[in-house]
Design an enzyme around this catalytic site. Sequence first.
Site, PDB file in Angstrom:
ATOM      1  N   HIS A 477       0.820  -1.212   0.000  1.00 16.51           N
ATOM      2  CA  HIS A 477       0.000   0.000   0.000  1.00 16.51           C
ATOM      3  C   HIS A 477       0.855   1.264   0.000  1.00 16.51           C
ATOM      4  CE1 HIS A 477       0.792  -0.612   4.348  1.00 16.51           C
ATOM      5  NE2 HIS A 477       0.776   0.696   4.404  1.00 16.51           N
ATOM      6  N   ASP A 506       0.412  -8.067   1.096  1.00 14.80           N
ATOM      7  CA  ASP A 506       0.669  -6.649   0.857  1.00 14.80           C
ATOM      8  C   ASP A 506       2.178  -6.384   0.890  1.00 14.80           C
ATOM      9  OD1 ASP A 506       0.161  -4.012   0.389  1.00 14.80           O
ATOM     10  OD2 ASP A 506      -0.253  -3.510   2.480  1.00 14.80           O
ATOM     11  N   SER A 569       5.131   1.956   7.799  1.00 14.87           N
ATOM     12  CA  SER A 569       4.691   0.886   6.909  1.00 14.87           C
ATOM     13  C   SER A 569       5.844   0.453   6.012  1.00 14.87           C
ATOM     14  CB  SER A 569       3.514   1.363   6.060  1.00 14.87           C
ATOM     15  OG  SER A 569       2.398   1.652   6.864  1.00 14.87           O
TER      16      SER A 569
END
Length: 874
Positions: A477, A506, A569
Amino acid sequence: MANNTTSALHPRGSGQRCVYDTVLRFGDPDARRRGFQLDEVSHNKLCDIFDSGPLHFAFGDLKVMKVAGGVVTPHKTVVKTVYVSGVQEGNDYVTFAFTPGPNEWREVDPRIDKRTALVGVLVQEHKKLDSDLKESRRELSQLKLEHSLLRHDYERLVREKPGPAMRTFKFSAVIFYAFFLGFLLMSAVKGEVYGRCLDSELNLNGNPEVCLHWEEVKSFSLQVALADFWNMTLDYYATVAPQSPLMDLALGYFPYFANWHMAAFLVGTAHVVAAERPLYMLVTLVLATLSRFQLVALAAVPMLDMPSSIGLWVTMVLFAIDQAFAILASVLISVLLLILCLAMNDVDYGALLRGCVTLVSATVFSHLVSFLHAPGWFTIIAILIYRIPKVLSYVSAERVDIKGPDGKIKETQNANPSWITKMSGLKNFFQRAFRQKVRTGVNPTTRIIPNSLVVIDAKDGRGTGFRVRNYLVTAGHVVGADTTVRVRWADVTSFAHVVYRVPNKDIVLLTLPAEYNSLHSYKLAKEVVDGTVVVVSNGDGGALSVGISEGVIVGESMTYAINTADGMSGSPLTTTDGRLIGVHQQNTGFTGGAVIFRDTDFPQPKKPQREADLEAKVAELEKALAAYTQSATGEDIVGLVRVAIQREMEVLRKELSNEFGQAKGKTKHKRRIMAAARSGGKRKPGKVWTEEEYKKLLEEGFTRDQLREMAEAAREADDDFDDYEEEKNEVDYPVWSDHDSDEEIDRDWFGQNLPTWSSAWSDFEPELDPDVTKTLPCHLEDKFSLKHYIITEADLKHFGQEMKEYMDHLDAVIKTHTEKGKWCPNTNTEEILKDLNAMWFKLNHTMWKNGVAPFMQRKKQKPKNGKRAPKGAQ
């Protein structure tokens, strides 16, 4: 000739040979000598082509165009010339050949020499680093000079700095403060006396026209009662207490502390002296004095925001004019504010609601105080009754966490300020000196790899990345739908392309830029288990942010409780030794989660179709060949014969057992006991753990003696289980197996006659185990309990009382001296184990003495779940 070989190579154009080339001398020596000779007549020199590093010389053929009479013919002539290879600046490996005619060195296809390429690249890197070092030293010298000059200027300015000047007050603040003091004095000298008229002449309305005779009364009966009680208490204390002038002075001035004018003066003066903008508080104090809100307004100030504070000012002005209308106005103002401020967020709207409720409550309470003519101490007591229960939870707490609207903790304040200790610098002295903590475990050390993270900048946001093998790995993402992202590592910025998106995860793999070859590569963890995990991310100012927590595996993800931040992230989730577990994904402010990254998540190389077809064909041929070659060798035939003989022997022995009722013969366990007796009772212990498991247990805090005891207990459990596995398939006769030696065959077939029944029974007499001190508490029931044996009615009839006493004693020992599979503190384990072993031997010996097979000679029943206790359990 030696002088001719000193042509220029390093530095460029200096005419000096490179020291690396002089020492290493790669290539053909004759070609090297001829090359330097040709370099003398060449128009371009080798020193201009190669600035540094070793060179590789070799002879080779070169095709040149034939020139006859000044005319170029289409035929090429092959001539033997010298080829020179080396590494240029920028780590480019090139090869030049001397071309006769033009007499110059011309670049040709490179001829790779591994040694020359390796050393040449290292030389170029050394040259680059040396240049950077010199530049850094020059910058350091310049910075030191600038620092010295700035330090000199700073010292000069410190000497010239004037002392602290007296604070200047704004003219408007001084004027308003003077007005406030005058207003307080004017209100204090105002006299109001309440009384009852004694004249009997009344007007038409029933009231006296002029009251000449009256007496003073107090309208608040509670005040009179409390005043009388206070005076009685003082009179009683004066009669029994010793005389003290300070006590009399304190009691005389005590009523002034409950006076509004004194409190307003102190609060206003403090704000004028210390506050940056004192006008807001001065306006509130003036209006509170004018409207007789007084202490009620002062108590309401901490709970009011900006709109409700303005509403309080308006209400106090109206309260001075008409109290009943002021109450109605406070309600209308509160409703109006709640309607106009509906667009606020929940936190601000909640503060506004609290301020509006406080505004209405303060107005109503002020009206009651004014109507009853209550004294100041009554207002103070009422406010304390409201405020003290409200802050009791805060008083008992050690700290207060202030959270924002997103649930994150913005600030943590200490509920025990201890201002004097803090200012004295004695904070936590006594706690550090006298408080000793008991170590309850071994905290693992964590391996952190510095300068191993990169920053990923994409259109949708920013994240973190790291290197695994020859890829940059980050969260999917973070990249989004982009195919190219910008990557920043330290001061080096580059671009990376998306190579592979892991299916159903992901995770995205990016290309590794050439500038990042020295970036550290993470290694995958050998196994992913629950336990301590480490999250490493880029913090503010380029520092590393490290979070340590306990991770729990949930499917292909791992969840953990950690205070995460934006931009984390794509950060690596590692074990305590720096091995990669997964890629950090979630960010909820408190909990975090990561997707587990496995070796199968890398892009698998595609095999050519021809290779795949060949592999399938080979597998098919091997399968067909196995059918043709089955039982074709001598070993296969011998194996088939052994299986057939074993099957026939089993059938024959079962028939003999059913026909003659023959008792059990010698089992494998008995044979092992006899072999052990022949060998002196020594048996080589097998390994319980692998080397890797043994080192891991040592790292977890176990000592070598503890591991040795655990291993011996595990071997005893293995022996019991092996005995059960060997005996569970026996049907009144032992399973046939090959003899181990010729001596064993002679002993079984041609040995001595069988012993008599009495001598055979004496061989099974129980023996006391000499050493049971190594038995672990979790194995007590398995070793000494009777639950694992079959007990017949005859056993209960003859030995029921002894069995019950034995089991009651065993249960009492387990309940009293063990807890959760471990010994209780202050337990004499040696005495307990010796006592249990003695009772176990006594019970078995009693059964043997009465002609009943003791439990030591019986086999245990398999547990219901079919599993044994784990090795090394404590």
